[in-house]
Every structure is written in C-alpha cells, then in structure tokens.
Scaffold this active site. Sequence first.
Site, short mmCIF file in Angstrom:
data_model
loop_
_atom_site.label_atom_id
_atom_site.label_comp_id
_atom_site.label_asym_id
_atom_site.label_seq_id
_atom_site.Cartn_x
_atom_site.Cartn_y
_atom_site.Cartn_z
N GLU A 85 42.34 38.43 49.39
CA GLU A 85 43.28 37.55 50.11
C GLU A 85 44.46 37.10 49.27
O GLU A 85 45.27 36.29 49.72
CB GLU A 85 42.51 36.33 50.65
N TRP A 116 33.60 38.64 57.96
CA TRP A 116 33.09 39.97 57.56
C TRP A 116 31.90 39.84 56.62
O TRP A 116 31.18 40.80 56.39
CB TRP A 116 34.20 40.79 56.89
N ASP A 117 31.69 38.64 56.10
CA ASP A 117 30.57 38.38 55.19
C ASP A 117 29.27 38.96 55.77
O ASP A 117 28.43 39.48 55.03
CB ASP A 117 30.37 36.87 54.99
N LYS A 138 42.11 37.97 44.13
CA LYS A 138 41.15 36.89 44.35
C LYS A 138 39.72 37.42 44.20
O LYS A 138 38.84 36.74 43.72
CB LYS A 138 41.34 36.33 45.76
N GLN A 139 39.53 38.68 44.65
CA GLN A 139 38.15 39.17 44.77
C GLN A 139 38.12 40.69 44.76
O GLN A 139 39.15 41.34 44.87
CB GLN A 139 37.55 38.65 46.06
#
Length: 755
Positions: free
Chosen positions: A485, A355-356, A596-597
């Site tokens: 994640e 998806w980046d 995580k993000q």
Amino acid sequence: MASKFPYQAWQITEEGFSARDLRENESVFALGNGFIGLRGNLEEGAAAGAETIQGSFLNGVFDSEPIVYGEKAYGYAKNHETICNVMDAKSLTLTADGEALDLGVCEIAAHRRVLDMREGTLRRGFEWHTKSGAVLRVSFARLVSLTHDTLAAAALRVECLGGACTLRIESCIAPAVIAEGDPNDPRNAAGKDRSLTPGTRMAEGDVLAMEQRTKNSGYTICCAVEHRGIPGSASLRGDAAVWEAEKRLGAGDTLTLEKSICYMAARFEENPALFAETLAACRAAPAFDALLAGQKRVLDRFWDGVGLSIEGDDALLQGLRFNLFHIFQSAGRDGRRNIAAKGLTGEGYEGHTFWDTEAYILPVFIHTDPELAKKLLEYRYAILPKARERARELGHARGALYAWRTIDGEECSAYFPAGTAQYHIDGDIAHAVCEYFDVTQDLDFLAACGAEILVETARLFYDLGFFSAEKGGRFVLNCVTGPDEYNVMVNNNVYTNCVAEENLRSAGEAMALLREKRPADYARLLGSIGFSPEEAQSWLEAAQRMYYPETRGGICPQDDGFLDRKPWPLDSIPKDKHPLLIHYHGLTIYRHMVCKQADLILAMTQYGERWTLEEKKRNFAFYDSVTTHDSSLSMAVFSILANEIGDIRTGYDYFMSSARLDLDDMHHNTKDGLHMANMAGTWTGLVRGFGGMRCGRGQLRFAPVCPPQWKGYSFRVGYRGRTVQVTVDADGPQYTLLRGDPITIWSCGEPVELS
Ligand code: BGC
C-alpha cells in the site's frame, strides 16, 4: 524479550493482574465461535484506574452510515459498514457486605486468568479478602460454544474460606459502552455514531432479554440470559435488564451460579419472531459442563488436523497454537460470514474482511479443515452479486470486482488509492478457489460456486487490461495497487499480474473440467452466466501474453515505475516515524522507493517457478532493504522466501518476529484486536517456510529445513483425501500417511511413496 505470559503448551496464563495491560489482554483472552465474539473483559468491569475496551460482537452484523466526503467524486464508496458492538451480557458484579469487587481497590491475592486452547475456555480465579473480614475464593469460567453457534455460557463459584459475609451478585444485559477510536489512525474506527437503538426488554424470574436495532442496516439483535443455581430476581433498571441474588456465606459455604447466554441477529423482515426465538433457545441451552464437553470434542478434532509441535522452543509452540486457536475461533461457519482482519477480538478495521482471508487464512484451513475453508469461499459466492454491481459502477462491462474491505459485500474503502485500486483481491479469491479445488477435488463446490467466481473475476481482469502496442502487444494491467500500500495506482504490479494470469487460465480450465465431468452443471452455467468457450480462449491469450516489467540490474521491479522512485534509505527514517502511514502524507510515501509490506516477495513464494534461485536471492536482498514491514502481513512472507533461498537465519528471525506478535504486543496495537492474517501467516511460515511445502496439479512437495534453534518440529497437512504428517529434525524429514490411500509425494525433489 521476556513475555508476560509463562510458556505453556496449551494455555495462556496471566499470573497476578496488570491494570496497564488490561486492554491488550482483553484481545488476547477473547473467545469466539465464528458468530459470537466476546472480548476478555473482566466480569465485574474494569479495575479502577485501568482502561478497558468492552466488546461483544456478532460476526457479519453491522450498521452502516453514509461516508461524508469533503470532495466526493464518481464511484467513491458510499457507506461505512461497522461491526456492531452489541449489548453486553458478560457482566457479573459481586458485592460483599457493601464492598464492590474491584481489582484496583480490593485486597486480592493470587489472581490468575487462563485461556485454555484445548478446552476453549477462559477461567479466572483469586482470593478476595473483604473489608468485613471474609476470605472468598472466587472462580469465573466462560466459553463461547463451538457446537451451538448462538450460545455462550458463564459460571461462577464462590467459596468462603474464612469469616462470613453477605454476598450480592448482579448480572445484567446492558448496551455496550463503546470506546472511542483514534481519529488519526485509519486502522481504527472513529467519529461514527455506533450506538444501537433500544428495543424490547424483559426481566422475569431468572431470565433477562434485550433487543437492539441498527440504525440503518436493518438488523435486529437479541440477547437472552438465563441464571441457574441460586434464586434471584430480575428487574429493568435504566437502560439495562438486571438479575440479582444475595446469599449469606459462612466458612466452608459455597455458591455456584451459571449463566446461559444466547445471541441472535437477523434482518427484521427475515425474522420478526427473533426475540421469542432467542428466549426459547436460551431456556433450552445445555448446562455449562455439557457445552464444555462439546468444546473439547471440536477442539480435539481441530488440533488433530493441525498436528503441530516444535521441539525445543516452548515460547514458539505456544505462539503458534495461540494464533491458530484465534483464527479458528473467528472464522464464520455458515457461508454468509467471513473472518474480519481482527477476527472477533476487537473493533480495529471495523470488522471488515480483506484479502487477508484468501491470501493468508485460507491456506491454513484448506489443508487442516477444508469444510471451514469451503464456508469462507461460499461467503465470496454469496457476495458475488454485489461484486458484479461494483464492476459495472466502475465502468467494467463484464465481470465482478470484489470490495477491498467490506462486511456484506459493498465497498467500504473511502480511500480508493489503497482500497478499491487493489484489484488483486479478485485474483486472490480466484487463487484460493484453485487452491481449494487442487487440495480437495471438490467438484460439487466448483460446480455450485467456484467456477462462477473464476469466470467473473477472469472477465474483470480481461476487461481491465489490454494488449499494449507500446509493450509489444503484451497484455498489461495499468493503474492498480498491489498488496504493497505504499506504492499506489501503478502499472503492471507483478503480483497482480501473476494472480490475474492464473485467474485467466484457470477460469477456462474449470469450465472445461465441468463440461467433461458435470455436463448438466456446465449447461446450466452456459445459460446463467452466459459463458462461451470463445471468451475462455481470449482469457488464455491474455494470460499467455501477460506483461511483466523488465528486470534491471538483476532486480525485478515490483511495478513498471518502482525503480524510478526516489530512494529513501530506511535507516534515515527515525524509529518513531513508523508506521509511515500515520506520520507522512501519502504523496511523500508514494514517490519514494519504499514498501509497506511483502509484494514481489509474496509473488516469489506463490509463483516461485517464474524465478531462478539466483533471482530470488538478489531480489530478497533488495526488497529486504526497502521494506518497512509497517503491515503485520509482511514478515511471515519474508520468512518463507528467506528459507527457500537458504538463509535460514533470516528466515528464523522474521518468523520469530511474527509468531508471537500479538501475544507480546509487538505492534503496540493488540488492544484493537488480534492480527488474523499474521497469525495465519505463521502457520504458512512453518509449513511452507521451514517445511518447504508447495503443491499444485496433484503434486505435494516438501523441502524441509530445521533451524539449529529447534530440536525438531512436525505438522500435518491434508491433500486429496490424505493426511500426511511431516516430522523434521536434525537427521532430516520423515513422512507418515495418517489417513487415505497411498500417495507419492516429493521430498527435496525425490519421490517418496507413502502407504
Ligand atoms: C495491509 C493490508 C491488509 C489490511 C488488513 C493493511 O495494513 O496493508 O494488506 O489487508 O491491513 O489487515
């Protein structure tokens, strides 16, 4: 922290030579053109005692291998796909009177390597004091052509400054020496046989050529090299093809050599004459200087579209340009190749696209190089049939589910909780289609590819969710993993529900627009994808009744269960236990309230109108306290929201931590390749974060702030046929219309007429 690279506006320079940094610098100094990618390996091979990661890649060219599971279950991804590390053609080894050039052994002075971001070259120079008493000034130059996608070129110049010697030059094409991955790091390919099968080889006169085949994916890869400048002879040696020449150099003598390098790859059945074609293209290749002129032309255009400057922070400007340069070099340009998480700079993440691309990289190109953006979206259209197949395999009666990580469209994520379960990828792709269309108004693309992508992804979300009686008849999306994640298989991940809602609305809108503006295309689609206005009505209903978790104590839970997880204060986790994913079992991580993000924070930047400023402030503080930023995709997003809520200091700190992440190897894994999404995220950090740009439905809005550390900054964005330059300093913003018809934009809520 001082950088090892001096702060220069357009160049990255390594002064001297650091054996310890060799592998990182091989990523930093990589060159590419969207098809060919060459790591910045030294021409003569690694210096004695230094570790190297050799790499030559062709975007989209991979081998596959069945994934071996201990306990396989239904629907697991079947095959690994791994980008091929193809035959190496960079090498140029020098020997002076029997002494082989080796930076770790020879007497070398004034070694310097320069990556030039306006010229698209890597240049290297040094003085070599040979044991036999000669002093040689050696210069190498290398480029990967931005005008001819199958070509790269190298040049060598040796000048004898004193003494005399017999110089032998050897250039070869040889199978890649493949570095071992790390078996304990899921971000690194390891334990797979990545060698290629040798095919035809040729060594004749000044030309070498080699063919390789992948073991399972059916690719033939060919490489040819032609040498120009001095006479030499070619031969086959071991598994390599070698060209060599010798020349006596006395004081004042100069030797020059050029290499044209051509790479091609195709499925065998597509092109059985590939070897001959590669040879012919190599022989017809323009000289180094002619290719160089092309590099400058292409890069001038690119930098003109970006129009970036920062006054008062050279380190940052260098970092941002470096980031943009690399994403530009790595992006596929033919509608069949995409951009891997590490671009064409290393083997990390096996060359997979995530998806980046849509969530991080496309916004940059949509506003600065929309043609390139379109090509990347066309790749998604090209793999739509595989996404349809995958949806059926996962039990979805309709729609398409894009692979979480892939090269040619097949799902390659062996760990579905943090892989296939990331259904948001469908919404990310749909969002990018909408954003591209909003900015370009490209009806041709919408008719040819975009609408079909929107319809199939909307169908998937509609099939995935349901109207839950338990949730008052609201539409819920259960058992998905959001971008974060560290929280897997959750119910109603806010980010996922946001992208799904947009997807469910926009698919019907796109079809209605085609019915009005492109009736023939609309009629074609009715037949080819069996679209009906009734299904669009049901998508709209799902969008209107989309469920979002209830706010608790002012905090918006990232998903239904997030606030029920066990607290895990970040300051209680030892520093050497990061990233958590390689130090703790997933079950430990998933039961804790740790991220995580950026996930909800990303939703707040992308769908900002859903939340009030107060809510954003409260949630920023909360998620800031539970996020490890173990993913490089995180900090740029936190920076954007920090700026929006007026916390410029935090915005600045996050921004600075991401802007030079690879140049300064802040995540200690630059050696495996550069972090493309973060690199693109820093552009977004500047333009959306400090510039406050938001756009949609024909409105282009800005709310610029200037951190006190800078005197000012500027950037350019394209919108609906216009190019607008935004310049910000302590006195406020200035807007200039550089191209296109007059337009009304919005600055801090006020209309501004530009003409
Ligand atoms: C991140 C993903 C990302 C992937 C590839 C992972 O660490 O969590 O969001 O897509 O890296 O960059």
